[in-house]
Design a protein around this motif. Sequence first.
Motif, PDB file in Angstrom:
ATOM      1  N   UNK A   1       0.822  -1.195   0.000  1.00 54.68           N
ATOM      2  CA  UNK A   1       0.000   0.000   0.000  1.00 54.68           C
ATOM      3  C   UNK A   1       0.869   1.263   0.000  1.00 54.68           C
ATOM      4  N   UNK A   2       1.979   1.227   0.734  1.00 52.56           N
ATOM      5  CA  UNK A   2       2.861   2.390   0.788  1.00 52.56           C
ATOM      6  C   UNK A   2       3.497   2.661  -0.575  1.00 52.56           C
ATOM      7  N   UNK A   3       3.864   1.589  -1.309  1.00 53.24           N
ATOM      8  CA  UNK A   3       4.437   1.790  -2.638  1.00 53.24           C
ATOM      9  C   UNK A   3       3.423   2.417  -3.584  1.00 53.24           C
ATOM     10  N   UNK A   4       2.160   2.033  -3.458  1.00 55.59           N
ATOM     11  CA  UNK A   4       1.117   2.605  -4.295  1.00 55.59           C
ATOM     12  C   UNK A   4       1.005   4.111  -4.050  1.00 55.59           C
ATOM     13  N   UNK A   5       1.050   4.514  -2.801  1.00 57.10           N
ATOM     14  CA  UNK A   5       0.977   5.940  -2.469  1.00 57.10           C
ATOM     15  C   UNK A   5       2.212   6.658  -2.998  1.00 57.10           C
ATOM     16  N   UNK A   6       3.374   6.037  -2.887  1.00 61.81           N
ATOM     17  CA  UNK A   6       4.603   6.652  -3.407  1.00 61.81           C
ATOM     18  C   UNK A   6       4.536   6.806  -4.920  1.00 61.81           C
ATOM     19  N   UNK A   7       3.947   5.839  -5.624  1.00 61.69           N
ATOM     20  CA  UNK A   7       3.830   5.934  -7.082  1.00 61.69           C
ATOM     21  C   UNK A   7       2.892   7.080  -7.456  1.00 61.69           C
ATOM     22  N   UNK A   8       1.804   7.239  -6.717  1.00 55.49           N
ATOM     23  CA  UNK A   8       0.899   8.364  -6.977  1.00 55.49           C
ATOM     24  C   UNK A   8       1.627   9.683  -6.747  1.00 55.49           C
ATOM     25  N   UNK A   9       2.390   9.779  -5.676  1.00 54.74           N
ATOM     26  CA  UNK A   9       3.170  10.992  -5.404  1.00 54.74           C
ATOM     27  C   UNK A   9       4.207  11.201  -6.506  1.00 54.74           C
ATOM     28  N   UNK A  10       4.817  10.110  -6.995  1.00 57.70           N
ATOM     29  CA  UNK A  10       5.827  10.212  -8.047  1.00 57.70           C
ATOM     30  C   UNK A  10       5.231  10.730  -9.348  1.00 57.70           C
ATOM     31  N   UNK A  11       3.981  10.413  -9.611  1.00 59.50           N
ATOM     32  CA  UNK A  11       3.341  10.921 -10.823  1.00 59.50           C
ATOM     33  C   UNK A  11       3.071  12.419 -10.683  1.00 59.50           C
ATOM     34  N   UNK A  12       2.697  12.843  -9.487  1.00 59.42           N
ATOM     35  CA  UNK A  12       2.409  14.260  -9.274  1.00 59.42           C
ATOM     36  C   UNK A  12       3.677  15.098  -9.126  1.00 59.42           C
ATOM     37  N   UNK A  13       4.642  14.577  -8.372  1.00 58.48           N
ATOM     38  CA  UNK A  13       5.896  15.292  -8.119  1.00 58.48           C
ATOM     39  C   UNK A  13       7.031  14.264  -8.025  1.00 58.48           C
ATOM     40  N   UNK A  14       7.648  13.938  -9.165  1.00 59.98           N
ATOM     41  CA  UNK A  14       8.628  12.845  -9.206  1.00 59.98           C
ATOM     42  C   UNK A  14       9.757  12.912  -8.179  1.00 59.98           C
TER      43      UNK A  14
END
Length: 53
Positions: A1-14
Motif C-alpha cells: 500500500x505504501x508503494x502505491x501511495x509513493x507511485x501516486x506521489x511520483x506521478x504528481x511530483x517525481x
Amino acid sequence: MADFIRIIIAILLPPLGVFLQVGIGGHFWLNILLTLCGYVPGIVHAVWVIAKK
C-alpha cells in the motif's frame, strides 16, 4: 500500500516520490535533473526507482 501511495506521489511530483523511497542521494539528484529536462522522464525514473526497491 505504501508503494502505491509513493507511485501516486511520483506521478504528481517525481523528486518527492524518489526522496520518500531512497532519501537524498544519487537517484534523487538524477531525478531532479530528469524532471527539469522533461516531466515524463522524471516520472519514468521515479516509478522505476520505487518499483525496484
